[in-house]
Design a protein around this motif. Structure first.
Motif, PDB file in Angstrom:
ATOM      1  N   ARG A 215       2.345  -0.141  -6.924  1.00 11.39           N
ATOM      2  CA  ARG A 215       2.768   1.260  -6.811  1.00 11.39           C
ATOM      3  C   ARG A 215       2.246   1.883  -5.518  1.00 11.39           C
ATOM      4  NH1 ARG A 215       0.628   4.405 -11.625  1.00 11.39           N
ATOM      5  NH2 ARG A 215       1.944   6.100 -10.826  1.00 11.39           N
ATOM      6  N   LEU A 216       0.997   1.575  -5.183  1.00  9.53           N
ATOM      7  CA  LEU A 216       0.421   2.095  -3.943  1.00  9.53           C
ATOM      8  C   LEU A 216       1.127   1.521  -2.722  1.00  9.53           C
ATOM      9  CD1 LEU A 216      -3.355   1.952  -4.940  1.00  9.53           C
ATOM     10  CD2 LEU A 216      -2.045   4.024  -4.456  1.00  9.53           C
ATOM     11  N   ASN A 217       1.469   0.232  -2.766  1.00  6.32           N
ATOM     12  CA  ASN A 217       2.208  -0.382  -1.657  1.00  6.32           C
ATOM     13  C   ASN A 217       3.561   0.297  -1.456  1.00  6.32           C
ATOM     14  OD1 ASN A 217       0.388  -2.284  -0.740  1.00  6.32           O
ATOM     15  ND2 ASN A 217       1.096  -3.892  -2.112  1.00  6.32           N
ATOM     16  N   LYS A 218       4.243   0.578  -2.550  1.00 12.11           N
ATOM     17  CA  LYS A 218       5.554   1.243  -2.468  1.00 12.11           C
ATOM     18  C   LYS A 218       5.400   2.640  -1.868  1.00 12.11           C
ATOM     19  CE  LYS A 218       9.593   2.359  -5.358  1.00 12.11           C
ATOM     20  NZ  LYS A 218       9.671   3.820  -5.117  1.00 12.11           N
ATOM     21  N   ALA A 219       4.382   3.372  -2.311  1.00  9.15           N
ATOM     22  CA  ALA A 219       4.150   4.716  -1.797  1.00  9.15           C
ATOM     23  C   ALA A 219       3.781   4.687  -0.321  1.00  9.15           C
ATOM     24  CB  ALA A 219       3.061   5.404  -2.613  1.00  9.15           C
ATOM     25  N   LEU A 220       2.961   3.710   0.086  1.00 11.19           N
ATOM     26  CA  LEU A 220       2.602   3.570   1.497  1.00 11.19           C
ATOM     27  C   LEU A 220       3.833   3.311   2.363  1.00 11.19           C
ATOM     28  CD1 LEU A 220      -0.679   1.415   1.437  1.00 11.19           C
ATOM     29  CD2 LEU A 220      -0.420   3.662   2.506  1.00 11.19           C
ATOM     30  N   ALA A 221       4.679   2.406   1.898  1.00 14.82           N
ATOM     31  CA  ALA A 221       5.898   2.080   2.649  1.00 14.82           C
ATOM     32  C   ALA A 221       6.790   3.315   2.794  1.00 14.82           C
ATOM     33  CB  ALA A 221       6.656   0.954   1.946  1.00 14.82           C
ATOM     34  N   GLU A 222       6.888   4.106   1.742  1.00 15.67           N
ATOM     35  CA  GLU A 222       7.689   5.326   1.794  1.00 15.67           C
ATOM     36  C   GLU A 222       7.096   6.323   2.788  1.00 15.67           C
ATOM     37  OE1 GLU A 222       7.893   6.752  -2.191  1.00 15.67           O
ATOM     38  OE2 GLU A 222       9.283   5.181  -2.863  1.00 15.67           O
ATOM     39  N   MET A 223       5.774   6.436   2.816  1.00 16.78           N
ATOM     40  CA  MET A 223       5.114   7.351   3.740  1.00 16.78           C
ATOM     41  C   MET A 223       5.348   6.960   5.195  1.00 16.78           C
ATOM     42  SD  MET A 223       1.538   7.944   1.677  1.00 16.78           S
ATOM     43  CE  MET A 223       0.646   8.369   3.174  1.00 16.78           C
ATOM     44  N   VAL A 224       5.321   5.663   5.466  1.00 23.52           N
ATOM     45  CA  VAL A 224       5.590   5.187   6.830  1.00 23.52           C
ATOM     46  C   VAL A 224       7.051   5.450   7.198  1.00 23.52           C
ATOM     47  CG1 VAL A 224       5.720   3.146   8.305  1.00 23.52           C
ATOM     48  CG2 VAL A 224       3.742   3.466   6.793  1.00 23.52           C
ATOM     49  N   ALA A 225       7.946   5.180   6.256  1.00 22.53           N
ATOM     50  CA  ALA A 225       9.383   5.314   6.527  1.00 22.53           C
ATOM     51  C   ALA A 225       9.823   6.763   6.712  1.00 22.53           C
ATOM     52  CB  ALA A 225      10.177   4.665   5.393  1.00 22.53           C
ATOM     53  N   ASP A 226       9.248   7.685   5.944  1.00 25.63           N
ATOM     54  CA  ASP A 226       9.735   9.077   6.003  1.00 25.63           C
ATOM     55  C   ASP A 226       8.945   9.958   6.970  1.00 25.63           C
ATOM     56  OD1 ASP A 226       7.374   9.860   4.723  1.00 25.63           O
ATOM     57  OD2 ASP A 226       8.305  10.156   2.771  1.00 25.63           O
ATOM     58  N   GLY A 227       7.994   9.379   7.689  1.00 27.05           N
ATOM     59  CA  GLY A 227       7.261  10.137   8.692  1.00 27.05           C
ATOM     60  C   GLY A 227       5.990  10.798   8.195  1.00 27.05           C
ATOM     61  N   THR A 228       5.708  10.722   6.900  1.00 24.11           N
ATOM     62  CA  THR A 228       4.494  11.338   6.358  1.00 24.11           C
ATOM     63  C   THR A 228       3.250  10.732   6.987  1.00 24.11           C
ATOM     64  OG1 THR A 228       5.597  11.754   4.243  1.00 24.11           O
ATOM     65  CG2 THR A 228       3.191  11.815   4.251  1.00 24.11           C
ATOM     66  N   TYR A 229       3.244   9.409   7.113  1.00 22.23           N
ATOM     67  CA  TYR A 229       2.076   8.720   7.685  1.00 22.23           C
ATOM     68  C   TYR A 229       1.840   9.181   9.138  1.00 22.23           C
ATOM     69  CZ  TYR A 229      -0.991   5.039   9.388  1.00 22.23           C
ATOM     70  OH  TYR A 229      -2.052   4.355   9.945  1.00 22.23           O
ATOM     71  N   LYS A 230       2.881   9.206   9.928  1.00 23.87           N
ATOM     72  CA  LYS A 230       2.743   9.600  11.333  1.00 23.87           C
ATOM     73  C   LYS A 230       2.237  11.030  11.454  1.00 23.87           C
ATOM     74  CE  LYS A 230       5.284   9.695  15.710  1.00 23.87           C
ATOM     75  NZ  LYS A 230       6.585   9.426  16.365  1.00 23.87           N
ATOM     76  N   GLN A 231       2.727  11.898  10.586  1.00 26.34           N
ATOM     77  CA  GLN A 231       2.292  13.295  10.605  1.00 26.34           C
ATOM     78  C   GLN A 231       0.796  13.411  10.320  1.00 26.34           C
ATOM     79  OE1 GLN A 231       3.881  15.765   7.444  1.00 26.34           O
ATOM     80  NE2 GLN A 231       3.910  17.564   8.771  1.00 26.34           N
TER      81      GLN A 231
END
Length: 252
Positions: free
Chosen positions: A225-241
């Motif tokens: 579940r954490l891996n899926k959430a991390l991937a989503e964060m990278v893909a949607d720009g949340t991580y970069k922000q």
């Protein structure tokens, strides 16, 4: 009998609701002494890149996030003792740690670097350059292990500290000739508290590592579940922000 059955069913339903409510709270530990990744402010509140990543993950998973500060030396034992569910504390993936815990995919990459006092005669980070010198690092960390295994073997005296703040202080006051640390928090310290006394000697080549979230080995469903959430964060720009609040360069 019907009344008893209804009571039994109601009890089971209630227990199910309680279990669901508990499942919706994710308990996460961080160190609180590793700026800019995790630190505690004057009001005893946790902040930093790790903390923001943890909160964003909880938002993606739609769970309530409970964050706690835990001393580094006890962070894995307390995870195994089920005091919390995951560790988001800039933990590097190592073979030794993988014997005890499971790791998610990385959420950033790091490497080691060395700082010295201003005016130091050291010119490079090669092990042979440190013979007869005193080198410091935080205990139970990859930098501590590197200092012992590489610089210690080359003839340096290695001093290990319970916290990074203590190691930084001894370099600043001249009790150490050099300090081994992860590059990003080292740069942060040098730009702030260590600016007057110390400078970056250089990166330690070949020490690039991946940093990930630690969970108990039996909690594979949570890891996925954490891996899926991390991937989503990278893909949607949340991580970069989030990363841009702390670093002017890409750490992923």
């Amino acid at each position: 009998m019907k009344r008893l059955t209804r009571l039994a069913l109601a009890s089971l339903a209630f227990c199910g609701l309680v279990a669901t409510a508990q499942a919706e709270t994710l308990r996460i530990a961080t160190e609180g002494a590793y700026p800019p990744f995790n630190y505690v402010d004057s009001k005893n509140q946790l902040h930093g890149f790790d903390v923001d990543i943890a909160n964003a993950l909880c938002a993606k998973l739609k769970v309530e996030c409970t964050l706690v500060a835990q001393d580094w030396d006890g962070i894995i034992p307390a995870l195994l003792a089920k005091k919390y569910d995951a560790v988001v504390a800039s933990m590097v993936i190592t073979e030794e740690r993988q014997k005890k815990v499971a790791f998610t995919d990385r959420y950033y990459r790091t490497r080691l670097a060395v700082a010295v006092a201003k005016g130091s005669e050291l010119k490079d980070t090669r092990p042979e350059s440190f013979k007869g010198l005193v080198v410091g690092a935080q205990s139970a960390t990859t930098q501590g292990m590197y200092a012992e295994d590489i610089y210690g073997a080359a003839g340096a005296e290695v001093k290990l500290y319970p916290s990074q703040d203590e190691a930084n202080a001894d370099l600043a006051t001249g009790r150490l000739d050099a300090l081994v640390h992860d590059k990003f928090p080292l740069l942060d310290w040098l730009a702030k508290d260590g600016n007057d006394c110390c400078v970056l000697l250089g990166d330690i080549q070949g020490t690039d590592d991946e940093v990930a979230i630690a969970v108990r080995q039996e909690d594979n469903a949570l890891r996925e579940r954490l891996n899926k959430a991390l991937a989503e964060m990278v893909a949607d720009g949340t991580y970069k922000q989030i990363a841009s609040r702390y670093f002017p360069f890409d750490i992923y």
